[in-house]
Design a protein around this motif. Structure first.
Motif, short mmCIF file in Angstrom:
data_model
loop_
_atom_site.label_atom_id
_atom_site.label_comp_id
_atom_site.label_asym_id
_atom_site.label_seq_id
_atom_site.Cartn_x
_atom_site.Cartn_y
_atom_site.Cartn_z
N MET A 1 0.84 -1.16 0.00
CA MET A 1 0.00 0.00 0.00
C MET A 1 0.89 1.23 0.00
O MET A 1 1.94 1.24 0.63
CB MET A 1 -0.95 -0.10 1.19
CG MET A 1 -0.72 0.77 2.36
SD MET A 1 -1.85 0.45 3.69
CE MET A 1 -0.75 -0.42 4.78
N ARG A 2 0.46 2.25 -0.69
CA ARG A 2 1.25 3.47 -0.81
C ARG A 2 0.56 4.62 -0.07
O ARG A 2 -0.65 4.68 0.03
CB ARG A 2 1.45 3.82 -2.27
CG ARG A 2 2.33 2.80 -2.98
CD ARG A 2 2.56 3.14 -4.39
NE ARG A 2 1.31 2.93 -5.11
CZ ARG A 2 1.11 3.29 -6.36
NH1 ARG A 2 2.05 3.88 -7.03
NH2 ARG A 2 -0.04 3.06 -6.94
N CYS A 3 1.36 5.54 0.41
CA CYS A 3 0.87 6.67 1.18
C CYS A 3 0.04 7.60 0.29
O CYS A 3 0.51 8.05 -0.77
CB CYS A 3 2.04 7.44 1.80
SG CYS A 3 1.57 8.94 2.67
N ASN A 12 5.20 8.67 -5.76
CA ASN A 12 4.44 7.41 -5.72
C ASN A 12 5.26 6.20 -5.31
O ASN A 12 4.80 5.08 -5.42
CB ASN A 12 3.75 7.15 -7.05
CG ASN A 12 4.73 7.07 -8.19
OD1 ASN A 12 5.92 7.24 -8.00
ND2 ASN A 12 4.22 6.82 -9.38
N ASP A 13 6.45 6.40 -4.78
CA ASP A 13 7.29 5.27 -4.39
C ASP A 13 7.35 5.07 -2.88
O ASP A 13 8.09 4.22 -2.39
CB ASP A 13 8.70 5.44 -4.95
CG ASP A 13 9.38 6.71 -4.45
OD1 ASP A 13 8.66 7.64 -4.02
OD2 ASP A 13 10.61 6.78 -4.49
N THR A 15 6.06 3.80 0.64
CA THR A 15 5.20 2.76 1.19
C THR A 15 4.54 3.24 2.47
O THR A 15 5.18 3.87 3.32
CB THR A 15 6.03 1.50 1.49
OG1 THR A 15 6.67 1.09 0.30
CG2 THR A 15 5.17 0.38 2.02
N GLY A 16 3.27 2.93 2.62
CA GLY A 16 2.54 3.27 3.83
C GLY A 16 2.92 2.35 4.97
O GLY A 16 3.23 1.18 4.77
N CYS A 28 2.42 7.12 5.34
CA CYS A 28 3.83 6.73 5.51
C CYS A 28 4.34 7.25 6.85
O CYS A 28 3.63 7.92 7.58
CB CYS A 28 4.67 7.28 4.36
SG CYS A 28 4.85 9.09 4.39
#
Length: 69
Positions: A1-3, A12-13, A15-16, A28
């Protein structure tokens, strides 16, 4: 999942690390805030609270909204 907030900033790189307990969006380590919350339960006609606080994750936006008053 991304922040989510990082995606809004075109990064967009990232990670949450958790999900906001208020709005449900991923956050994140830069946008997440870990807060302590008192745990209560019903006890007869009143409420009883525990000695050890629980923790919850909120995103930066929800944290600002909760603490702005």
């Amino acid at each position: 999942m991304r922040c989510y907030d990082c995606l809004q900033e075109a990064r967009n790189d990232i990670t949450g690390i958790g999900v906001c307990s208020r709005c449900g969006l991923a956050a994140c380590e830069n946008h997440a805030r870990v807060r302590q919350v008192k745990v209560t339960r019903q006890l007869g006609m009143g409420a009883s609270s525990g000695r050890i606080p629980a923790r919850r994750v909120v995103c930066h936006t929800c944290d600002m909204a909760e603490t702005s008053h």
